[in-house]
Design a protein around this motif. Structure first.
Motif, mmCIF file in Angstrom:
data_model
loop_
_atom_site.group_PDB
_atom_site.id
_atom_site.type_symbol
_atom_site.label_atom_id
_atom_site.label_comp_id
_atom_site.label_asym_id
_atom_site.label_seq_id
_atom_site.Cartn_x
_atom_site.Cartn_y
_atom_site.Cartn_z
ATOM 1 N N ARG A 164 0.836 -1.213 0.000
ATOM 2 C CA ARG A 164 0.000 0.000 0.000
ATOM 3 C C ARG A 164 0.864 1.254 0.000
ATOM 4 O O ARG A 164 0.513 2.252 -0.625
ATOM 5 C CB ARG A 164 -0.936 -0.019 1.199
ATOM 6 C CG ARG A 164 -1.916 -1.193 1.062
ATOM 7 C CD ARG A 164 -3.108 -1.091 1.897
ATOM 8 N NE ARG A 164 -3.909 0.048 1.463
ATOM 9 C CZ ARG A 164 -4.854 0.583 2.207
ATOM 10 N NH1 ARG A 164 -5.132 0.094 3.384
ATOM 11 N NH2 ARG A 164 -5.555 1.600 1.771
ATOM 12 N N LEU A 165 1.997 1.213 0.685
ATOM 13 C CA LEU A 165 2.927 2.339 0.671
ATOM 14 C C LEU A 165 3.443 2.565 -0.743
ATOM 15 O O LEU A 165 3.481 3.701 -1.236
ATOM 16 C CB LEU A 165 4.092 2.083 1.628
ATOM 17 C CG LEU A 165 5.158 3.167 1.661
ATOM 18 C CD1 LEU A 165 4.659 4.380 2.427
ATOM 19 C CD2 LEU A 165 6.424 2.625 2.288
ATOM 20 N N ASP A 166 3.829 1.484 -1.422
ATOM 21 C CA ASP A 166 4.289 1.593 -2.813
ATOM 22 C C ASP A 166 3.172 2.117 -3.717
ATOM 23 O O ASP A 166 3.413 2.956 -4.589
ATOM 24 C CB ASP A 166 4.763 0.229 -3.331
ATOM 25 C CG ASP A 166 6.074 -0.216 -2.708
ATOM 26 O OD1 ASP A 166 6.813 0.632 -2.188
ATOM 27 O OD2 ASP A 166 6.350 -1.437 -2.746
ATOM 28 N N ALA A 167 1.949 1.643 -3.493
ATOM 29 C CA ALA A 167 0.818 2.048 -4.342
ATOM 30 C C ALA A 167 0.515 3.535 -4.204
ATOM 31 O O ALA A 167 0.332 4.229 -5.213
ATOM 32 C CB ALA A 167 -0.414 1.212 -4.008
ATOM 33 N N ILE A 168 0.466 4.029 -2.967
ATOM 34 C CA ILE A 168 0.165 5.457 -2.787
ATOM 35 C C ILE A 168 1.303 6.313 -3.333
ATOM 36 O O ILE A 168 1.073 7.353 -3.947
ATOM 37 C CB ILE A 168 -0.159 5.816 -1.317
ATOM 38 C CG1 ILE A 168 -0.673 7.262 -1.199
ATOM 39 C CG2 ILE A 168 1.043 5.665 -0.413
ATOM 40 C CD1 ILE A 168 -2.024 7.504 -1.772
ATOM 41 N N SER A 169 2.524 5.856 -3.152
ATOM 42 C CA SER A 169 3.673 6.605 -3.671
ATOM 43 C C SER A 169 3.633 6.670 -5.191
ATOM 44 O O SER A 169 3.756 7.750 -5.781
ATOM 45 C CB SER A 169 4.979 5.959 -3.204
ATOM 46 O OG SER A 169 5.064 5.959 -1.799
ATOM 47 N N ASP A 170 3.444 5.523 -5.840
ATOM 48 C CA ASP A 170 3.375 5.504 -7.305
ATOM 49 C C ASP A 170 2.191 6.319 -7.811
ATOM 50 O O ASP A 170 2.291 7.013 -8.828
ATOM 51 C CB ASP A 170 3.282 4.064 -7.825
ATOM 52 C CG ASP A 170 4.600 3.322 -7.709
ATOM 53 O OD1 ASP A 170 5.647 3.968 -7.509
ATOM 54 O OD2 ASP A 170 4.580 2.079 -7.834
ATOM 55 N N GLY A 171 1.074 6.249 -7.102
ATOM 56 C CA GLY A 171 -0.106 7.023 -7.489
ATOM 57 C C GLY A 171 0.148 8.511 -7.435
ATOM 58 O O GLY A 171 -0.236 9.260 -8.345
ATOM 59 N N GLN A 217 11.928 4.363 -5.885
ATOM 60 C CA GLN A 217 11.761 2.937 -6.156
ATOM 61 C C GLN A 217 12.955 2.140 -5.624
ATOM 62 O O GLN A 217 12.786 1.100 -4.994
ATOM 63 C CB GLN A 217 11.613 2.676 -7.662
ATOM 64 C CG GLN A 217 10.386 3.278 -8.276
ATOM 65 C CD GLN A 217 9.119 2.723 -7.679
ATOM 66 O OE1 GLN A 217 9.006 1.540 -7.393
ATOM 67 N NE2 GLN A 217 8.150 3.585 -7.459
ATOM 68 N N GLU A 218 14.146 2.627 -5.899
ATOM 69 C CA GLU A 218 15.340 1.946 -5.418
ATOM 70 C C GLU A 218 15.406 1.949 -3.893
ATOM 71 O O GLU A 218 15.791 0.963 -3.284
ATOM 72 C CB GLU A 218 16.596 2.594 -6.002
ATOM 73 C CG GLU A 218 16.774 2.303 -7.470
ATOM 74 C CD GLU A 218 18.168 2.618 -7.959
ATOM 75 O OE1 GLU A 218 18.937 3.300 -7.261
ATOM 76 O OE2 GLU A 218 18.484 2.159 -9.072
ATOM 77 N N MET A 219 15.018 3.063 -3.314
ATOM 78 C CA MET A 219 15.070 3.206 -1.869
ATOM 79 C C MET A 219 14.163 2.191 -1.171
ATOM 80 O O MET A 219 14.539 1.556 -0.201
ATOM 81 C CB MET A 219 14.607 4.635 -1.521
ATOM 82 C CG MET A 219 15.018 5.131 -0.196
ATOM 83 S SD MET A 219 14.440 6.839 0.177
ATOM 84 C CE MET A 219 13.899 7.581 -1.300
ATOM 85 N N PHE A 220 12.944 2.043 -1.684
ATOM 86 C CA PHE A 220 11.954 1.200 -1.026
ATOM 87 C C PHE A 220 12.000 -0.259 -1.488
ATOM 88 O O PHE A 220 11.285 -1.093 -0.953
ATOM 89 C CB PHE A 220 10.548 1.783 -1.228
ATOM 90 C CG PHE A 220 10.288 2.941 -0.316
ATOM 91 C CD1 PHE A 220 9.646 2.754 0.891
ATOM 92 C CD2 PHE A 220 10.703 4.216 -0.655
ATOM 93 C CE1 PHE A 220 9.419 3.813 1.748
ATOM 94 C CE2 PHE A 220 10.480 5.280 0.191
ATOM 95 C CZ PHE A 220 9.841 5.086 1.395
ATOM 96 N N ASN A 221 12.846 -0.544 -2.445
ATOM 97 C CA ASN A 221 12.930 -1.900 -2.972
ATOM 98 C C ASN A 221 13.413 -2.916 -1.926
ATOM 99 O O ASN A 221 12.934 -4.039 -1.880
ATOM 100 C CB ASN A 221 13.868 -1.931 -4.192
ATOM 101 C CG ASN A 221 13.823 -3.244 -4.917
ATOM 102 O OD1 ASN A 221 12.770 -3.859 -5.037
ATOM 103 N ND2 ASN A 221 14.975 -3.659 -5.403
#
Length: 189
Positions: free
Chosen positions: A8-15, A64-68
């Motif tokens: 969900r963190l990735d989804a809101i960030s990408d959104g 993206q790299e940071m949260f990967n």
């Protein structure tokens, strides 16, 4: 019982990144006529747009790299991420204002301040992730160094852009080039 979700963190960030990039292109106005003045204005808007898209794209790429590598999302990371995304979401406003008043000191300083804030939060995110990480590799340290380069560069935006506003876009392009070049060289070594 409650657990923070990385997906969900990735989804809101990408959104948020997707919305920011979309809003910026909507700020480019279609010329009402085909005169030299309107074409000049359109070219200026497109150049400012491309620079802003490059800035936001680099934020997204490094985000993206940071949260990967993150496996567990802690609350303080989520809060700091939202602070970062909030400042990134102000870039379309600053880009539109810059289009209308390219050489105004207040406009240039506002744009530079928003980039400085985003760079500050991005650097804090890198630091926090590295502190919470069990394994730190050379690549992670290089990413943190890149974030620090952008933070230092953004103080130059404020200082030099405030003194001589027309230099802002050149400084932004130069710092993006330096960050990309340093990252490329360090990845090859």
């Amino acid at each position: 019982m409650f657990k923070n979700s990385k997906s969900r963190l990735d989804a809101i960030s990408d959104g948020i990144f997707a919305v920011v990039l979309t809003i910026m292109v909507l700020n480019i106005k279609v010329p009402e006529s085909v005169s030299a003045t309107s074409i000049h204005q359109l070219i200026k808007e497109i150049i400012i747009y491309l620079i802003s898209v490059d800035v936001v794209s680099q934020y997204w790429f490094f985000h993206q790299e940071m949260f990967n590598s993150i496996k567990e999302v802690k609350s303080h990371l989520m809060i700091l991420n939202m602070c970062f995304l909030t400042t990134v979401s102000l870039i379309p406003f600053a880009t539109a204002w810059l289009n209308n008043n390219l050489f105004s000191k207040i406009t240039v300083i506002t744009f530079a301040l928003i980039l400085t804030s985003a760079n500050f939060f991005q650097y804090l995110l890198f630091r926090l992730i590295l502190i919470d990480s069990t394994q730190i590799n050379k690549h992670d340290l290089e990413e943190k160094r890149s974030a620090l380069i952008m933070l230092i560069s953004s103080f130059g935006y404020l200082l030099i852009g405030g003194i001589y506003p027309p230099s802002l876009l050149i400084l932004v392009i130069l710092s993006l080039f330096i960050r990309s070049t340093v990252a490329f060289i360090l990845r090859k070594v």
